[in-house]
Write a protein that holds these residues in place. Structure first.
Motif, PDB file in Angstrom:
ATOM      1  N   ASP A   1       0.852  -1.365  -0.081  1.00 53.56           N
ATOM      2  CA  ASP A   1       0.032  -0.264  -0.020  1.00 53.56           C
ATOM      3  C   ASP A   1       0.895   1.243  -0.067  1.00 53.56           C
ATOM      4  O   ASP A   1       0.518   2.498   0.524  1.00 53.56           O
ATOM      5  N   ARG A   2       2.176   0.837  -0.401  1.00 53.56           N
ATOM      6  CA  ARG A   2       2.826   2.364  -0.548  1.00 53.56           C
ATOM      7  C   ARG A   2       4.022   2.177  -1.587  1.00 53.56           C
ATOM      8  O   ARG A   2       4.169   1.131  -2.325  1.00 53.56           O
ATOM      9  N   PHE A   3       4.777   3.328  -1.719  1.00 56.35           N
ATOM     10  CA  PHE A   3       5.932   3.115  -2.718  1.00 56.35           C
ATOM     11  C   PHE A   3       7.146   2.381  -2.187  1.00 56.35           C
ATOM     12  O   PHE A   3       7.442   2.508  -1.047  1.00 56.35           O
ATOM     13  N   THR A   4       7.535   1.155  -2.988  1.00 53.20           N
ATOM     14  CA  THR A   4       8.708   0.364  -2.466  1.00 53.20           C
ATOM     15  C   THR A   4       9.506   0.433  -3.674  1.00 53.20           C
ATOM     16  O   THR A   4       9.487   1.122  -4.697  1.00 53.20           O
ATOM     17  N   VAL A   5      10.613  -0.412  -3.430  1.00 54.21           N
ATOM     18  CA  VAL A   5      11.705  -0.776  -4.290  1.00 54.21           C
ATOM     19  C   VAL A   5      11.021  -1.277  -5.591  1.00 54.21           C
ATOM     20  O   VAL A   5      11.589  -1.203  -6.755  1.00 54.21           O
TER      21      VAL A   5
END
Length: 219
Positions: A165-169
């Motif tokens: 639910d977020r910006f990740t690699v």
């Protein structure tokens, strides 16, 4: 101290962007692609992928590579997965399942998307996009990418992110691969969720800082 070998106008951009996201101090060692030089082995040639000094670090002769406290690693997308895993935080997987998904999406991008997308950017870089062969190359690459764009668009429609639910690699890795296809805006118009997602990724301060440095490099 992390050392990143490679110029910003290469796949090393992915590692410089991630280092910025993580706030990692690093040393940048510019290594130019040998294909960009008339004589990469000339005495006055800049450090490049055929230079003995670089080959002593990375015998594959490819950029980027990193030296992280004596651990030398190649492959830009894998490097990002390693650095995110090592340093943790929101960019890394919170569970084994998330880590597996990050690996899955990254390998998908590397095998199903990048081989076609890179043909687009290389054709433009060679100023061949207006030639008959260039147009045929770009048309074939864009056609091959439609299925991948459709798959990611459907996924992002439900989640807004590649994993979790977020910006990740995983977002960063895929954004750098899909950036190669930006010369074909029709692909993004047909995949509005991909278009909006990439714009969000590229609005991040760490991406903008990386691109500002990239623009300062000589062609």
């Amino acid at each position: 101290m992390l050392t990143i070998y490679g110029v910003y106008r290469s796949r090393a951009s992915r590692n410089y962007w991630l280092a910025g996201e993580l706030g990692l101090p690093f040393v940048s060692v510019p290594v130019v692609q040998a294909r960009r030089l008339d004589d990469p082995l000339a005495v006055d040639a800049p450090l490049n992928t055929r230079s003995p000094d670089f080959l002593s670090v990375n015998p594959t002769g490819l950029i980027p590579c990193i030296d992280d406290g004596g651990f030398v690693m190649t492959e830009s997308l894998a490097i990002n997965l390693y650095l995110a895993r090592k340093h943790g935080g929101p960019l890394a997987g919170r569970t084994l399942t998330e880590e597996a998904e990050m690996l899955q999406w990254t390998m998908w991008a590397a095998t199903e998307v990048e081989p076609h997308a890179v043909k687009i950017v290389l054709t433009f870089d060679a100023n061949a996009a207006e030639s008959e062969q260039g147009r045929l190359t770009i048309r074939a690459a864009a056609k091959a990418l439609k299925t991948s764009f459709r798959r990611l668009d459907q996924h992002l429609a439900a989640t807004g992110h590649v994993v979790g639910d977020r910006f990740t690699v995983a977002d960063l890795n895929l954004a750098e691969v899909f950036r190669y296809a930006m010369g074909q805006p029709a692909l993004f118009e047909d995949a509005p969720h991909v278009k909006a997602w990439l714009e969000r990724c590229q609005a991040r301060p760490a991406f903008r800082a990386m691109m500002e440095t990239r623009q300062l490099e000589l062609e």
